[in-house]
Design a protein around this motif. Structure first.
Motif, mmCIF file in Angstrom:
data_model
loop_
_atom_site.group_PDB
_atom_site.id
_atom_site.type_symbol
_atom_site.label_atom_id
_atom_site.label_comp_id
_atom_site.label_asym_id
_atom_site.label_seq_id
_atom_site.Cartn_x
_atom_site.Cartn_y
_atom_site.Cartn_z
ATOM 1 N N GLY A 159 -3.491 -1.364 -8.448
ATOM 2 C CA GLY A 159 -3.340 -0.074 -7.764
ATOM 3 C C GLY A 159 -4.172 -0.024 -6.496
ATOM 4 N N VAL A 160 -3.791 0.884 -5.581
ATOM 5 C CA VAL A 160 -4.474 0.979 -4.284
ATOM 6 C C VAL A 160 -5.958 1.330 -4.451
ATOM 7 N N GLY A 161 -6.235 2.209 -5.400
ATOM 8 C CA GLY A 161 -7.595 2.703 -5.577
ATOM 9 C C GLY A 161 -8.577 1.624 -5.978
ATOM 10 N N ARG A 162 -8.072 0.514 -6.533
ATOM 11 C CA ARG A 162 -8.979 -0.545 -6.989
ATOM 12 C C ARG A 162 -8.807 -1.839 -6.217
ATOM 13 N N LEU A 163 -8.140 -1.749 -5.055
ATOM 14 C CA LEU A 163 -8.057 -2.917 -4.158
ATOM 15 C C LEU A 163 -9.437 -3.196 -3.582
ATOM 16 N N THR A 164 -9.849 -4.459 -3.600
ATOM 17 C CA THR A 164 -11.113 -4.844 -2.946
ATOM 18 C C THR A 164 -10.886 -6.135 -2.165
ATOM 19 N N MET A 165 -11.717 -6.359 -1.154
ATOM 20 C CA MET A 165 -11.651 -7.608 -0.417
ATOM 21 C C MET A 165 -11.900 -8.787 -1.351
ATOM 22 N N GLU B 106 -1.895 -8.160 -5.762
ATOM 23 C CA GLU B 106 -3.084 -7.455 -6.249
ATOM 24 C C GLU B 106 -2.814 -5.948 -6.399
ATOM 25 N N VAL B 107 -2.087 -5.361 -5.463
ATOM 26 C CA VAL B 107 -1.867 -3.916 -5.549
ATOM 27 C C VAL B 107 -0.968 -3.565 -6.725
ATOM 28 N N ASP C 12 -10.768 -3.138 6.094
ATOM 29 C CA ASP C 12 -10.860 -2.794 4.665
ATOM 30 C C ASP C 12 -9.579 -3.222 3.936
ATOM 31 N N PRO C 13 -9.593 -3.158 2.606
ATOM 32 C CA PRO C 13 -8.450 -3.671 1.826
ATOM 33 C C PRO C 13 -7.134 -2.941 2.132
ATOM 34 N N THR C 14 -7.220 -1.648 2.431
ATOM 35 C CA THR C 14 -5.996 -0.900 2.730
ATOM 36 C C THR C 14 -5.342 -1.425 4.006
ATOM 37 N N GLU C 15 -6.164 -1.834 4.978
ATOM 38 C CA GLU C 15 -5.616 -2.414 6.212
ATOM 39 C C GLU C 15 -4.892 -3.733 5.922
ATOM 40 N N VAL C 16 -5.435 -4.528 5.023
ATOM 41 C CA VAL C 16 -4.748 -5.775 4.638
ATOM 42 C C VAL C 16 -3.380 -5.441 4.048
ATOM 43 N N LEU C 17 -3.373 -4.435 3.169
ATOM 44 C CA LEU C 17 -2.127 -4.044 2.502
ATOM 45 C C LEU C 17 -1.092 -3.542 3.507
ATOM 46 N N LEU C 18 -1.495 -2.643 4.397
ATOM 47 C CA LEU C 18 -0.540 -2.085 5.364
ATOM 48 C C LEU C 18 -0.016 -3.186 6.291
#
Lengths: 199, 199
Positions: A31-37, A26-27, A57-63
């Protein structure tokens, strides 16, 4: 074709792996700015509520995905093969760079909008926690064994191999061969350690 | 605010410069695959028909802009300062990387869709025609003067400085200082030439 029955039965590690794979795809796509759950959940065929049970949040999933899919190089224990271990560390980097996790990191680092949102966390929580650059573990191991002075290991020197592999991937888009990696080790890394094989 | 009267009077070099600037901005905004004569013309406030008088398609406008805005490094004539000339070549690279032309090239090379469309022409018609990498001209000049054996100038070695600067720009997003560039020269490039200042 995925089968809905088996999909809903995914549990534990299998489900987490599916969500990690989904966020990395998805990223790259948005892109990071448009990541959503919702977006991550759609790709993983998992309801958003399941995601919120584990991540805020979505950034936590990514990290979390990047952390778990980041390789950690290990010098071959008790072996005495600096050159071979450096080549293997760069091969590990190439394999990672071409994996979904590596492609996600490239997409983040080369997108100014993404970088502003996540770059610091990426370096602190993924790269540093996982041992820094690929050749660094090998280099520190052999410096500790007395193969070359520790003060040779400046930030520039521990970056040489990764920098040359990155430039090659950007310039040609094709993975370097073993001969290419050996040339990087022999012509750039070893001379910077004071171990020039041609001297 | 641009004034329409003066804008319509632009001729020759001034008009071409405005079109070059416009295509570099446009490719960063939309990517190579979505470059159009209309989009470039809108940014340059120039009718599409004017563009077609000089260029056959939007990619040609882009390559022409990149060619004309690509810096060419020159060793200081009759100076004997390999180290200083290498630092200056890397500084030239940093300045270019942060210019509209450098940002356009970064946007092209890090976008897989753009790369497929234009990468070969970019290397053949811009980078190669303009003398290759930034340190290469300096390195070949000093090799010819006998400062080090010419066979040290492998593709890996002529890439070391550019690779380390590129990785730093990607990792930190901030331009290297003169001390950073000197460290790259002293700790990575000179040792690879067999001229290790610490040996």
């Amino acid at each position: 074709m995925a089968d809905h029955t088996s999909r809903t039965r995914r549990r534990g590690e299998e489900l987490i792996k599916a969500i990690h794979d989904a966020v990395l795809e998805e990223v790259v796509a948005v892109g990071v700015g448009r990541l959503t759950m919702d977006g991550i959940g759609r790709r993983a065929a998992t309801p958003r509520t399941t995601l919120y049970r584990r991540w805020s949040d979505p950034t936590e999933v990514l990290l979390d995905a990047l952390y778990h899919q980041h390789p950690v190089e290990e010098p071959t224990p008790s072996a005495d093969d600096l050159r071979g271990d450096l080549i293997r560390a760069l091969r590990l980097m190439v394999d990672w760079a071409l994996s979904p996790a590596g492609r996600a990191v490239a997409a983040i680092l080369t997108d100014p909008k993404s970088v502003a949102l996540i770059s610091e966390a990426l370096f602190d929580r993924v790269f540093a926690d996982r041992g820094g650059t690929f050749t660094a573990t090998v280099l520190h191991h052999y410096a500790a064994q007395g193969h070359f002075p520790t003060d040779r290991l400046t930030p520039v020197v521990t970056d040489i191999g990764e920098a040359l592999v990155t430039k090659r991937l950007i310039d040609t888009g094709t993975p370097p061969t073993d001969e290419d990696l050996a040339a990087i080790v022999d012509q750039a890394i070893l001379p910077a350690l004071g171990l020039d094989p041609r001297a």
